[in-house]
Design a protein around this motif. Structure first.
Motif, mmCIF file in Angstrom:
data_model
loop_
_atom_site.group_PDB
_atom_site.id
_atom_site.type_symbol
_atom_site.label_atom_id
_atom_site.label_comp_id
_atom_site.label_asym_id
_atom_site.label_seq_id
_atom_site.Cartn_x
_atom_site.Cartn_y
_atom_site.Cartn_z
ATOM 1 N N GLN A 10 9.733 3.779 21.307
ATOM 2 C CA GLN A 10 9.049 3.806 19.842
ATOM 3 C C GLN A 10 10.116 4.104 19.069
ATOM 4 O O GLN A 10 10.188 3.418 17.828
ATOM 5 N N ASN A 11 11.033 4.985 19.207
ATOM 6 C CA ASN A 11 12.175 5.364 18.329
ATOM 7 C C ASN A 11 13.354 4.519 18.334
ATOM 8 O O ASN A 11 13.621 4.280 17.240
ATOM 9 N N GLN A 12 13.840 4.610 19.231
ATOM 10 C CA GLN A 12 15.310 3.956 19.475
ATOM 11 C C GLN A 12 15.114 2.397 19.251
ATOM 12 O O GLN A 12 16.133 1.882 18.804
ATOM 13 N N HIS A 13 14.094 1.605 19.670
ATOM 14 C CA HIS A 13 14.045 0.469 19.801
ATOM 15 C C HIS A 13 12.873 -0.056 18.846
ATOM 16 O O HIS A 13 12.402 -1.163 19.081
ATOM 17 N N HIS A 14 12.707 0.723 17.644
ATOM 18 C CA HIS A 14 11.552 0.406 16.952
ATOM 19 C C HIS A 14 11.756 -1.248 16.464
ATOM 20 O O HIS A 14 10.740 -1.960 16.390
ATOM 21 N N ILE A 15 12.924 -1.759 15.632
ATOM 22 C CA ILE A 15 13.092 -3.050 15.145
ATOM 23 C C ILE A 15 12.973 -4.079 16.635
ATOM 24 O O ILE A 15 12.519 -5.042 16.214
ATOM 25 N N MET A 16 13.660 -3.836 17.561
ATOM 26 C CA MET A 16 13.454 -4.633 18.637
ATOM 27 C C MET A 16 12.084 -4.903 19.150
ATOM 28 O O MET A 16 11.709 -5.957 19.418
ATOM 29 N N ARG A 17 11.450 -3.778 19.234
ATOM 30 C CA ARG A 17 9.964 -4.044 19.568
ATOM 31 C C ARG A 17 9.365 -4.861 18.624
ATOM 32 O O ARG A 17 8.400 -5.654 19.079
ATOM 33 N N ARG A 18 9.430 -4.553 17.302
ATOM 34 C CA ARG A 18 8.591 -5.370 16.507
ATOM 35 C C ARG A 18 9.061 -6.908 16.491
ATOM 36 O O ARG A 18 8.088 -7.899 16.408
ATOM 37 N N LEU A 19 10.277 -7.084 16.494
ATOM 38 C CA LEU A 19 10.577 -8.515 16.680
ATOM 39 C C LEU A 19 10.284 -9.145 17.689
ATOM 40 O O LEU A 19 9.556 -10.392 17.865
#
Length: 424
Positions: free
Chosen positions: A320-329
């Motif tokens: 959730q924290n380290q890959h927030h942008i990647m997760r959303r994309l």
């Protein structure tokens, strides 16, 4: 063995000669057995010696091979230098890239990555549209445990007379199901014109409400249980379910069939999961087509539900924290692929949006232990509803599509009380 002439046999007597012949035969047989025994023992010893030699040679060879393998592995051969191998093999392929303009190179890399991400998204949406329990026909294998004994038909399982029916869907496909009229033992026939359509969830078939049908039949309501398109015995090409796009039209076709072919004056739709969301979508898009809705564990929007299960699958890989942008994309792109494949274009709209236009009475019920469609979906739909008559039941510890099995008497009383208030 001795041989006797005829004259000697006459001189010595036949009994005496016969006795001597018998004794000679027994000695010969004993001698033969002794020779055979010695030969067998000699052969057995030879076999043992041969097998012992073979085992010894195999053991020696294995030790030699193991020693050679250990020596080979411990030696820094090219096989055990992967980075050197990758460079050696890939250098001729990478060399032309040094002469390609930077913009074209970046476009190539982006296109390469986008292709494989799209491929992964395609397979992910394939699973979403055809869940592990998805199958056509009315198979008796691998049915949910909460269906219990109700897996055949109304007559065999519940002693309820029924008719096999079929009617046309909005897209011309034939939809098939069972129509259960009011049983003869029901004295009060005043509700015969108030009919109920039962709509199953994704991957299931008409039998999803077979165990519930007895409740409605005994209360005097005729029931239609049918297979959605691409499910059960209805027409389809194995495309799976479309998160309400096709299913809402199937619901409207079933309602229309009861009104025109069966003379229904009022129609109530009872749906679970996809069936529940589809009923809300049908009434929300075409207000006035349904007289009341009982929606069990509906989901809000297609992409919302899909992202939920993506999150569960990828939570150990995209924090959730380290890959927030990647997760959303990733979630945004995957969900758009799903919406396009399911026929929703890019619009992520669903029951929570359509319910604002629903004017008929609405009863939403949801299990608190539902892991397929969390109870937050049902709560959001209930809160968004603007109809005058609405109710909500949070069934404690009940799982997906199994509220009736956790609380059979309460499910019965709540459903019948709602019908009494809504349409009677």
């Amino acid at each position: 063995m001795d041989v006797y002439s005829v004259g000697e046999i006459r001189r010595r007597g036949a009994p005496s000669v016969a006795k001597e012949l018998k004794a000679g035969s027994e000695r010969a047989l004993a001698s033969l057995r002794n020779v055979r025994s010695r030969s067998f023992n000699s052969l057995t010893d030879a076999q043992k010696n041969f097998l012992g030699e073979v085992k010894g040679k195999i053991k020696t060879e294995l030790k030699s091979v193991a020693a050679e393998a250990e020596e080979f592995i411990s030696t820094p051969h090219l096989l055990f230098r992967p980075m050197f191998m990758i460079l050696a093999i890939g250098l001729p392929l990478l060399f032309p890239l040094f002469f390609i303009p930077l913009k074209i190179l970046l476009l190539y890399i982006v296109s390469f990555l986008l292709w494989y991400v799209t491929l992964v998204a395609y397979f992910a949406t394939e699973v979403a549209m055809k869940p592990p329990w998805y199958r056509t026909g009315l198979s008796l294998k691998a049915q949910p445990s909460y269906w219990k004994h109700c897996v055949h038909n109304p007559l065999e399982d519940l002693q309820l007379e029924f008719e096999d029916v079929e009617f046309q869907g909005a897209d011309g496909r034939t939809l098939r199901g069972w129509f259960v009229p009011v049983p003869d033992f029901v004295e009060n026939k005043s509700r015969e014109k108030i009919m109920i359509v039962c709509v199953h969830g994704a991957g299931r078939d008409r039998r999803a409400f077979l165990r519930h049908s007895e409740i409605f039949a005994e209360a005097g309501y005729p029931i239609l249980m049918f297979d959605l398109s691409e499910h059960g015995l209805s027409d389809g090409q194995g495309l799976g379910f479309s998160y309400g796009r096709r299913e809402k039209l199937d619901v409207l076709s079933a309602v229309r069939y009861l009104r025109k072919a069966r003379g229904a004056e009022r129609v109530v739709v009872v749906g679970t999961s996809t069936g529940a969301s589809s009923a809300i979508l049908a009434e929300g898009i075409y207000p006035g087509s349904i007289d009341a809705i009982i929606a069990e564990n509906p989901f809000t929007r297609p992409a919302d539900l899909f992202r939920l299960h993506l999150n569960e699958t990828l939570k150990n890989y995209l924090s959730q924290n380290q890959h927030h942008i990647m997760r959303r994309l990733t979630f945004w792109y995957f969900s758009r692929i799903l919406l396009i494949r399911a026929g929703h274009s890019f619009r992520n709209t669903g029951a929570v949006d359509a319910v604002k236009n629903v004017k008929c009475p609405l009863f939403v019920l949801h299990g608190t232990s539902d892991e397929v469609v969390p109870i937050s979906h049902g709560e959001a739909i209930y809160e968004a509803a603007t109809c005058d008559v609405k109710a909500f039941w949070a069934a404690k510890d009940a799982i997906h599509c199994a509220l009736f099995d956790k609380y059979p008497e309460e499910w019965k009383s709540r459903a019948l009380n709602f019908l009494e208030q809504a349409v009677c």
